[in-house]
Design a protein around this motif. Structure first.
Motif, short mmCIF file in Angstrom:
data_model
loop_
_atom_site.label_atom_id
_atom_site.label_comp_id
_atom_site.label_asym_id
_atom_site.label_seq_id
_atom_site.Cartn_x
_atom_site.Cartn_y
_atom_site.Cartn_z
N VAL A 116 0.74 -1.37 -0.08
CA VAL A 116 -0.05 0.07 -0.10
C VAL A 116 0.95 1.29 -0.10
CG1 VAL A 116 -2.10 -1.20 1.02
CG2 VAL A 116 -0.19 -0.14 2.65
N THR A 117 0.44 2.38 -0.42
CA THR A 117 1.17 3.31 -0.73
C THR A 117 1.00 4.34 0.59
OG1 THR A 117 -0.40 4.70 -1.77
CG2 THR A 117 0.90 3.46 -3.23
N HIS A 118 1.76 5.66 0.61
CA HIS A 118 1.98 6.40 1.89
C HIS A 118 0.59 7.13 1.94
CE1 HIS A 118 6.50 6.21 2.81
NE2 HIS A 118 5.87 5.08 2.79
N SER A 119 0.11 7.52 0.60
CA SER A 119 -0.95 8.42 0.49
C SER A 119 -2.21 7.64 0.76
CB SER A 119 -1.08 9.03 -0.94
OG SER A 119 -1.35 8.10 -1.93
N GLN A 120 -2.24 6.34 0.25
CA GLN A 120 -3.53 5.53 0.76
C GLN A 120 -3.55 5.16 2.51
OE1 GLN A 120 -2.28 1.74 -1.33
NE2 GLN A 120 -3.83 2.33 -3.13
N ILE A 121 -2.46 5.19 2.86
CA ILE A 121 -2.27 5.04 4.44
C ILE A 121 -2.83 6.34 4.89
CG2 ILE A 121 -1.11 4.91 6.42
CD1 ILE A 121 0.70 2.85 4.71
N LYS A 122 -2.43 7.44 4.53
CA LYS A 122 -2.59 8.87 5.06
C LYS A 122 -4.37 9.03 4.83
CE LYS A 122 -1.18 13.69 4.81
NZ LYS A 122 -0.06 14.36 4.33
N GLU A 123 -4.84 8.49 3.83
CA GLU A 123 -6.14 8.77 3.81
C GLU A 123 -7.01 7.89 4.79
OE1 GLU A 123 -8.96 8.23 0.32
OE2 GLU A 123 -7.50 9.27 -0.92
N ALA A 124 -6.48 6.83 5.07
CA ALA A 124 -6.96 5.79 5.73
C ALA A 124 -7.03 6.33 7.36
CB ALA A 124 -6.42 4.16 5.94
N LEU A 125 -6.02 6.61 7.78
CA LEU A 125 -5.57 7.44 8.87
C LEU A 125 -6.56 8.56 9.16
CD1 LEU A 125 -1.89 7.36 9.58
CD2 LEU A 125 -3.62 5.98 11.04
N LYS A 126 -6.93 9.20 8.10
CA LYS A 126 -7.72 10.46 8.14
C LYS A 126 -9.33 9.99 8.42
CE LYS A 126 -9.14 14.62 5.84
NZ LYS A 126 -10.02 14.90 7.17
N PHE A 127 -9.48 8.91 7.53
CA PHE A 127 -11.05 8.26 7.90
C PHE A 127 -10.91 7.72 9.28
CE2 PHE A 127 -13.85 4.62 7.98
CZ PHE A 127 -14.89 5.30 7.45
N MET A 128 -10.07 7.11 9.85
CA MET A 128 -9.97 6.27 11.11
C MET A 128 -10.23 7.49 12.28
SD MET A 128 -6.97 3.83 10.48
CE MET A 128 -6.48 3.12 12.21
N SER A 129 -9.76 8.58 11.99
CA SER A 129 -9.83 9.48 13.15
C SER A 129 -11.20 10.46 13.02
CB SER A 129 -8.64 10.75 13.02
OG SER A 129 -8.52 11.25 12.09
N ASP A 130 -11.84 10.50 11.79
CA ASP A 130 -13.01 11.08 11.64
C ASP A 130 -14.36 10.36 11.53
OD1 ASP A 130 -11.36 13.33 11.36
OD2 ASP A 130 -11.58 13.19 9.12
#
Ligand code: GLY
Length: 344
Positions: free
Chosen positions: A329-343
């Motif tokens: 998985v790419t860093h940007s996919q992980i970034k989006e996932a972390l954003k989703f997890m916190s929101d």
């Protein structure tokens, strides 16, 4: 060697009688000493109790040194047995100490948390954390016996029990629609005792079926890492900042984040993604992870033993019972996932 699992503490006396160990040691933390040891004591011949401090932050080399030192001082030898009585920290670390003391002595896991019963205590993984990285040092060593008694679950705080249900849900997702739908019916706490026991037994059976096919985690067993790339990084992050997050809570959040990636960028259908979020809401209150530092999380993920400096890998769910292991998985996919997890 495959793990022998027995249900009920009554399985212990005949096992001990048949083995003739020189000395018995029971490893506990302050919680299992208070709430669980009294249930075990009457079934044991002469034994010595080794007590350590509870909690993931103590799953360290320092605690191992303490355990090895006590074993030496109390004259443990190669024919001694360690009974690991506690949750995942005790079974992981007690097993590691046994696997390495005098090049390996026998041990029995007696898991007292649901997470340890359905995951940590079975399957032969032993581990300690190192430099805040989860399970960095360890071995594959099979216990002589895993003795599971669900009466211990009554001694657990509710929050622990709920957190542990995330490994069970993970097993359900990896199994099939039936198991998944069962856990979506109601919050885990509302299942009756007999329903819980049936769910736990199925979960153990599933884990053992996977471990039997790939005990050394080279291929199929990797499916059990579903949710765990993000979960281990979250746990390490919390450890780094001396905050508490139960493993089960981290896994629940990890399942959400990895499901997000699987849905948004791969083939996980929307309805199953929503069901995973629904399951989370049924059972958990979300910890605040809004301030989490993305770059630190990335560093932690690259150091995870599942990954390497160049690639972060995840198990991505495709549908119930279907998944792709080792997906980069790419860093940007992980970034989006972390954003989703916190929101979400
Ligand atoms: N907890 C994951 C495994 O045993 O492989």
């Amino acid at each position: 060697m495959s793990t022998v699992i027995k249900f009920g503490l009554n399985a212990l006396p005949p096992f001990l009688k048949s083995r003739k160990y020189s000395t018995l040691f029971v490893l506990v933390d302050e919680n299992s000493k208070k709430h669980c040891l009294p249930l075990l004591k009457a079934l044991l011949p002469a034994h010595q109790v080794v007590t350590i401090k509870s909690g993931e932050r103590n799953k360290t080399l320092k605690t191992c040194e303490f355990i090895w030192e006590v074993l030496l001082k109390k004259n443990a030898d190669r024919n001694s047995l360690i009974l690991n009585l506690g949750g995942g920290v005790i079974t992981d670390m007690g097993a590691f100490c046994a696997a390495t003391f005098m090049r390996g002595i026998d041990f029995v896991n007696i898991p007292t948390s649901m997470l340890a019963m359905t995951d940590a205590a079975i399957g032969g993984k032993t581990a300690i954390d190192f430099l805040n990285y989860k399970n960095m040092i360890g071995s594959f060593t099979t216990p002589q016996l895993v003795c599971i008694d669900t009466q211990f679950l009554k001694t657990l705080p509710t929050k622990h029990l709920v957190a542990s249900s995330s490994e069970i849900f993970k097993h359900a997702l990896l199994q099939n629609k039936n198991e998944t739908n069962t856990l979506l019916k109601k919050p885990f706490l509302l299942f009756s005792e007999s329903e819980k026991l049936a769910i736990i037994k199925k979960s153990i059976r599933f884990k053992m079926s996977v471990v039997t096919l790939d005990s050394l985690d080279k291929n199929l067993r990797k499916q059990l890492n579903l949710g765990h790339t993000l979960a281990h990084a979250l746990e390490s992050y919390f450890m780094l900042y001396k905050k508490t997050l139960f493993h089960g809570e981290a896994v629940a959040l990890g399942l959400i984040g990895e499901a997000y990636i699987a849905h948004r960028f791969y083939s996980l259908p929307y309805d199953l993604f929503l069901s995973i979020v629904f399951w989370y809401d049924l059972n958990f209150l979300k910890p605040n992870i809004k301030e989490i530092n993305f770059n630190t999380m990335l560093k932690l993920m690259h150091k995870d033993k599942k990954n390497d400096p160049l690639a972060i890998k995840m198990v991505l769910l495709e549908s119930e019972g279907h998944f792709a292991i080792d997906t980069r998985v790419t860093h940007s996919q992980i970034k989006e996932a972390l954003k989703f997890m916190s929101d979400f």
